[in-house]
Scaffold this motif. Structure first.
Motif: not given
Length: 169
Positions: A26-28, A30-37
Motif C-alpha cells: 500500500g505504501i509503495f 501510494f508512492g507510485a500514485l504520488q509520482g504519477v500526480a
C-alpha cells in the motif's frame, strides 16, 4: 490406541503475517500514485508500482493459506506426515528425538532427529533447506507457527504415539 492428530492451518497464523506485505504494498502503491500526480519519470514510477504489486501479491499468497482447510500435518501410531513437505510418512521407529525450537505458544519449529537421512521429498522441501548443508542431515524441520495447534500439544502427541522418542529441550 489414540486417535490420529490431524492439524490444519490456523487462520490467524496466516492472516496476521500478511499484514506486513499488504502495508508495504500500500505504501509503495501510494508512492507510485504520488509520482504519477507529480509528473515523475515514468521508469521510476513503474518500478515503484511493480514493487507495490509484488508486495500485494506476496500478501495474497500468504493469506490464501488461511482459507485452506485441508489437513497439513498428521501424527498417528504409524508416524508423522507433513503435506507441506513431501507428504511422506516418517515411521516412529526412524525418529530418535524431537525438540520444540522455542517454548510455549510462540514455537515456530518442531525438529525431529531421525536415525537416518529423510526421504528426498522431505529433504528437499523448503523448510528443510538446512538439511542440504553439511550439518543437520538427519533432522526434519516442521514449521508449526502457522498451524492450529500449540507446539507443546504436538510434543505431547509424539509422547503418546512414540514413547521411545526422546524429547529434547
Amino acid at each position: 490406541m489414540a486417535a490420529p492428530l490431524e492439524i490444519r492451518n490456523s487462520a490467524s497464523g496466516k492472516i496476521l503475517p500478511a499484514i506486513g506485505p499488504f502495508l508495504i504494498g500500500g505504501i509503495f502503491g501510494f508512492g507510485a500514485l504520488q509520482g504519477v500526480a507529480a509528473g515523475a519519470n515514468g521508469g521510476h514510477v513503474l518500478w515503484i508500482a511493480l514493487l507495490a504489486l509484488g508486495f500485494l501479491a506476496l500478501g495474497f499468497f500468504i493469506v490464501r493459506g488461511a482459507f485452506d482447510t485441508s489437513v497439513k500435518v498428521t501424527l498417528d501410531q504409524r508416524g508423522f506426515r507433513d503435506a507441506r513437505a513431501g507428504d511422506v510418512l516418517v515411521p516412529w521407529n526412524k525418529v530418535r528425538s524431537v525438540r520444540l525450537a522455542a517454548g510455549g505458544k510462540g514455537a515456530a519449529m518442531l525438529n525431529f532427529e531421525l536415525t537416518e537421512e529423510p526421504p528426498d521429498a522431505i529433504k528437499y522441501a523448503a523448510a528443510n533447506a538446512f538439511g542440504l548443508m553439511p550439518f543437520g542431515k538427519t533432522t526434519v524441520h516442521m514449521e508449526i507457527s502457522s498451524l492450529d495447534v500449540r507446539g507443546q500439544d504436538m510434543v505431547d502427541a509424539v509422547k503418546t504415539f512414540a514413547p521411545h522418542v526422546v524429547v529434547r529441550r
